[in-house]
Design a protein around this motif. Sequence first.
Motif, PDB file in Angstrom:
ATOM      1  N   ALA A 173       0.818  -1.208   0.000  1.00 28.63           N
ATOM      2  CA  ALA A 173       0.000   0.000   0.000  1.00 28.63           C
ATOM      3  C   ALA A 173       0.855   1.261   0.000  1.00 28.63           C
ATOM      4  O   ALA A 173       0.454   2.286  -0.525  1.00 28.63           O
ATOM      5  N   ALA A 174       2.034   1.227   0.624  1.00 26.50           N
ATOM      6  CA  ALA A 174       2.892   2.411   0.712  1.00 26.50           C
ATOM      7  C   ALA A 174       4.302   2.030   0.261  1.00 26.50           C
ATOM      8  O   ALA A 174       5.218   1.902   1.072  1.00 26.50           O
ATOM      9  N   PRO A 318       4.798   1.679   8.928  1.00 26.34           N
ATOM     10  CA  PRO A 318       3.673   2.391   8.304  1.00 26.34           C
ATOM     11  C   PRO A 318       3.539   3.795   8.844  1.00 26.34           C
ATOM     12  O   PRO A 318       3.916   4.070   9.978  1.00 26.34           O
ATOM     13  N   TYR A 319       2.992   4.688   8.016  1.00 25.83           N
ATOM     14  CA  TYR A 319       2.905   6.093   8.394  1.00 25.83           C
ATOM     15  C   TYR A 319       1.625   6.440   9.130  1.00 25.83           C
ATOM     16  O   TYR A 319       1.603   7.337   9.949  1.00 25.83           O
ATOM     17  N   GLY A 320       0.534   5.741   8.826  1.00 25.84           N
ATOM     18  CA  GLY A 320      -0.723   6.007   9.534  1.00 25.84           C
ATOM     19  C   GLY A 320      -1.440   7.223   8.983  1.00 25.84           C
ATOM     20  O   GLY A 320      -1.038   8.348   9.206  1.00 25.84           O
ATOM     21  N   GLU A 321      -2.521   7.000   8.266  1.00 19.79           N
ATOM     22  CA  GLU A 321      -3.286   8.098   7.690  1.00 19.79           C
ATOM     23  C   GLU A 321      -4.771   8.003   8.012  1.00 19.79           C
ATOM     24  O   GLU A 321      -5.542   8.858   7.631  1.00 19.79           O
ATOM     25  N   ARG A 322      -5.172   6.940   8.714  1.00 20.51           N
ATOM     26  CA  ARG A 322      -6.590   6.760   8.987  1.00 20.51           C
ATOM     27  C   ARG A 322      -6.907   7.111  10.429  1.00 20.51           C
ATOM     28  O   ARG A 322      -6.037   7.182  11.291  1.00 20.51           O
ATOM     29  N   VAL A 351      15.749   2.971  11.183  1.00 19.50           N
ATOM     30  CA  VAL A 351      14.302   3.114  11.105  1.00 19.50           C
ATOM     31  C   VAL A 351      13.989   4.381  10.316  1.00 19.50           C
ATOM     32  O   VAL A 351      14.359   5.487  10.736  1.00 19.50           O
ATOM     33  N   LEU A 352      13.335   4.222   9.163  1.00 20.70           N
ATOM     34  CA  LEU A 352      12.914   5.373   8.360  1.00 20.70           C
ATOM     35  C   LEU A 352      11.507   5.745   8.797  1.00 20.70           C
ATOM     36  O   LEU A 352      10.573   4.943   8.672  1.00 20.70           O
ATOM     37  N   THR A 353      11.328   6.947   9.324  1.00 25.82           N
ATOM     38  CA  THR A 353      10.040   7.329   9.887  1.00 25.82           C
ATOM     39  C   THR A 353       9.628   8.719   9.432  1.00 25.82           C
ATOM     40  O   THR A 353      10.471   9.602   9.264  1.00 25.82           O
ATOM     41  N   SER A 354       8.331   8.900   9.238  1.00 26.70           N
ATOM     42  CA  SER A 354       7.799  10.230   8.939  1.00 26.70           C
ATOM     43  C   SER A 354       7.409  10.959  10.214  1.00 26.70           C
ATOM     44  O   SER A 354       6.982  12.097  10.163  1.00 26.70           O
ATOM     45  N   ALA A 355       7.541  10.293  11.352  1.00 28.53           N
ATOM     46  CA  ALA A 355       7.183  10.879  12.646  1.00 28.53           C
ATOM     47  C   ALA A 355       8.308  10.604  13.629  1.00 28.53           C
ATOM     48  O   ALA A 355       8.246   9.645  14.410  1.00 28.53           O
ATOM     49  N   TRP A 373      13.370  12.244   1.794  1.00 29.79           N
ATOM     50  CA  TRP A 373      12.016  12.525   1.297  1.00 29.79           C
ATOM     51  C   TRP A 373      11.497  11.270   0.647  1.00 29.79           C
ATOM     52  O   TRP A 373      12.116  10.730  -0.273  1.00 29.79           O
ATOM     53  N   ASN A 374      10.364  10.789   1.116  1.00 32.13           N
ATOM     54  CA  ASN A 374       9.685   9.679   0.454  1.00 32.13           C
ATOM     55  C   ASN A 374       8.577  10.292  -0.386  1.00 32.13           C
ATOM     56  O   ASN A 374       7.479  10.557   0.098  1.00 32.13           O
ATOM     57  N   GLY A 375       8.879  10.570  -1.645  1.00 33.91           N
ATOM     58  CA  GLY A 375       7.977  11.370  -2.463  1.00 33.91           C
ATOM     59  C   GLY A 375       7.932  12.771  -1.892  1.00 33.91           C
ATOM     60  O   GLY A 375       8.956  13.430  -1.725  1.00 33.91           O
ATOM     61  N   ALA A 376       6.731  13.259  -1.557  1.00 38.06           N
ATOM     62  CA  ALA A 376       6.584  14.602  -0.985  1.00 38.06           C
ATOM     63  C   ALA A 376       6.598  14.578   0.536  1.00 38.06           C
ATOM     64  O   ALA A 376       6.459  15.625   1.167  1.00 38.06           O
ATOM     65  N   LEU A 377       6.797  13.407   1.126  1.00 39.19           N
ATOM     66  CA  LEU A 377       6.708  13.270   2.573  1.00 39.19           C
ATOM     67  C   LEU A 377       8.089  13.344   3.205  1.00 39.19           C
ATOM     68  O   LEU A 377       8.954  12.499   2.931  1.00 39.19           O
ATOM     69  N   PRO A 378       8.340  14.341   4.072  1.00 41.17           N
ATOM     70  CA  PRO A 378       9.640  14.410   4.742  1.00 41.17           C
ATOM     71  C   PRO A 378       9.770  13.292   5.770  1.00 41.17           C
ATOM     72  O   PRO A 378       8.838  12.993   6.507  1.00 41.17           O
ATOM     73  N   CYS A 379      10.934  12.667   5.799  1.00 39.83           N
ATOM     74  CA  CYS A 379      11.182  11.553   6.710  1.00 39.83           C
ATOM     75  C   CYS A 379      12.533  11.729   7.399  1.00 39.83           C
ATOM     76  O   CYS A 379      13.375  12.505   6.952  1.00 39.83           O
ATOM     77  N   LYS A 380      12.711  11.007   8.466  1.00 41.59           N
ATOM     78  CA  LYS A 380      13.998  10.951   9.154  1.00 41.59           C
ATOM     79  C   LYS A 380      14.439   9.497   9.221  1.00 41.59           C
ATOM     80  O   LYS A 380      13.638   8.606   9.515  1.00 41.59           O
ATOM     81  N   LEU A 381      15.723   9.274   8.947  1.00 40.86           N
ATOM     82  CA  LEU A 381      16.310   7.960   9.147  1.00 40.86           C
ATOM     83  C   LEU A 381      17.029   7.981  10.486  1.00 40.86           C
ATOM     84  O   LEU A 381      17.973   8.752  10.693  1.00 40.86           O
ATOM     85  N   LEU A 382      16.562   7.150  11.399  1.00 37.83           N
ATOM     86  CA  LEU A 382      17.155   7.055  12.733  1.00 37.83           C
ATOM     87  C   LEU A 382      18.124   5.882  12.744  1.00 37.83           C
ATOM     88  O   LEU A 382      17.732   4.733  12.493  1.00 37.83           O
TER      89      LEU A 382
END
Length: 726
Positions: A173-174, A318-322, A351-355, A373-382
Amino acid sequence: MTDRHELILTCPKGLEGLLLQEAKELGLEETREQTAAIRGYASMEVAYRLCLWSRLANRVLLVIERFATVNAETLYEGVHQVDWSEHLAATGSLAVEFSGHGSGIDNTHFGALKVKDAIVDRLRTATGERPSVDKLNPDLRVHLRLDRGQAVLSLDLSGHSLHQRGYRLQQGAAPLKENLAAAVLIRAGWPRIAAAGGALTDPMCGVGTFLVEGAMMAADIAPNLRRERWGFSAWLGHVPALWNRLHAEAQARAEAGMAKPPLWIRGYEADPRLIQPAKNNIERAGLASWIRVYQGDVATFEPRPDQNQKGLVICNPPYGERLGDEASLVYLYQNLGERLRQACLGWEAAVLTSAPELGKRMGIRSHKQYAFWNGALPCKLLLIKVELDQFVTGQRPSATEPKNEDKPVQELARLSEGGQMFANRLQKNLKLLGKWARKQGIQCYRLYDADMPEYALAIDLYGDWVHVQEYAPPRSIDPEKAQARLYDALGAIPQALGISQDRVVVKRRERQSGTRQYERQASQGTFLEVTEGDVKLLVNLTDYLDTGLFLDHRPMRQRIAREAAGKRFLNLYCYTATATVHAAKGGARSTTSVDLSKTYLDWARRNLALNGLSDRQRLEQADVMAWLEEDRGEYDLIFIDPPTFSNSKRMEGVFDVQRDHVALLDLAMARLAAGGTLYFSNNFRKFLLDAGVAERYAVEEITSATLDEDFRRNSKIHRAWKLQAR
């Protein structure tokens, strides 16, 4: 043609530095970074090598001309002056990609059209032959970038984007693009770990992208070795002998790499639907002998049983959008941290996270962080070293340690100071209200309602489920602090209440307009059966902001049940008809329930059937005001709990409880039988009952009598009145 070419390599935003280093190692010279690209100079051999071996680039562009342009005409002339016969036959096909704007060209389609016209006009023969346009598989893919009056005209040597390796025909899905996955692996130090014989595992592997990219690095497989069609395949400047030699060298390296003993590479995925797609992708990549994928969640994944084996744990949670995802994500990160501390001591983790705030819930410090950046979503790699001195708790938990339901809150691990105070409050409330609820036979009640202002939540218990509503913080509160407090609270709830993490549902409640609180927010369709006295009811904790049961109206429903025997009961704005069920169980002669929503009337029908009450229960789908104007029935007991505001498409006009309550009550009182009682309530905080109502009817405010112990601290949850004819 010269054998020294200017090359531009494009890439996802944030990968420029890594791509620059990779390209230099592959032979690119005079390198410079640009936004989402690098540039430099190299021979044709290096250009081919970049196409074949770059794990990070999207495209390799060979610049054939740079020129100034001021309008569409000069753009056309600049392209037309190129000797296109060196690149494309008159009978060939081309595609043009245009980017940028300026010089009177603000439409990329128009710009591409001018470029195409210039090429076609230059190649048109005396007999009228000319190249055709093929956007999917052209012989030549031309790119023109327009930037501040400068046109950069290039040939795309790669064809389709280089991140499309060809093995991933199925994705989740992502999906994480292959070159971004490769970049994360490189930042995480996987080439170093692989060279030392280390292991690789992904506890949330999805369709296996990290695993395949990691195995290709370890086995020295060129990422695009299996690609059959390139942007240069039909280019007239292509040098097949040179390309064939480089491809053969890469093939030999891959065969040598695959002949080595495979590294231990394992993936785990909780969703059974993704296991076969992951295996299919691995098989297509030719790496089935290197990679194994198993079904399992984060809490159960196992690194290599050999305790001397170390390696890298890598994942993209997962990023969680729901609606309600916050709780599951908090617990996911907590479980990941727990598993790392228990089973992966001495390993490294990425861990690649958007949060990034969620990353703190793992209970292990990261020693480095990188922006992606995962597409338009900024992420941090911890990046994490799973060592004792990096644990926030300072100690390694035991895998056999007993469950902590009976531990005092002060012994629970990894709660912040604020989270611990919140947990203490929950346990205090549970001790007091739990005793009251058990004595009253109450299964569903409000445990906490913003008792601590900085933790602005409403927490309701539905048996062994927890329903959490986050009140939207005021604009004066820093959103990051509010989010951190929510995560603190979510981390504390299961531990403080001894409830499983997967039975915590979270929703955000904002000031509502219209009927938004009744609108579907998700579609899980899971109903939970609960009891209220001798009544059984269905609640849905996930799909709507409200659950189908207004807990604050419990005393009102019980009052109706006591008074309903032998009476004709009318429930207006009935919602899921919980009051109707109580009235019917209380012995009502008949019930009529009116609501505009088919969804909630279907729910009401299920509630009645659950209690064996299908007979003599009338359900009407209608706008209440319009229905009252037409109805000529007579009722002994009426309950009205209208929304504050409603503008449903299925009703005429707009309902506003403050403006329209007088007309509503007059219509309802006209249907009230002699000696009958009407109960009216609403939850509009600023509501004022019109003085004229008390002049026409006997009115008694009964708010305090309709609040149980769990709502005493929030006396403004609703107001209620009893109306009778004078």
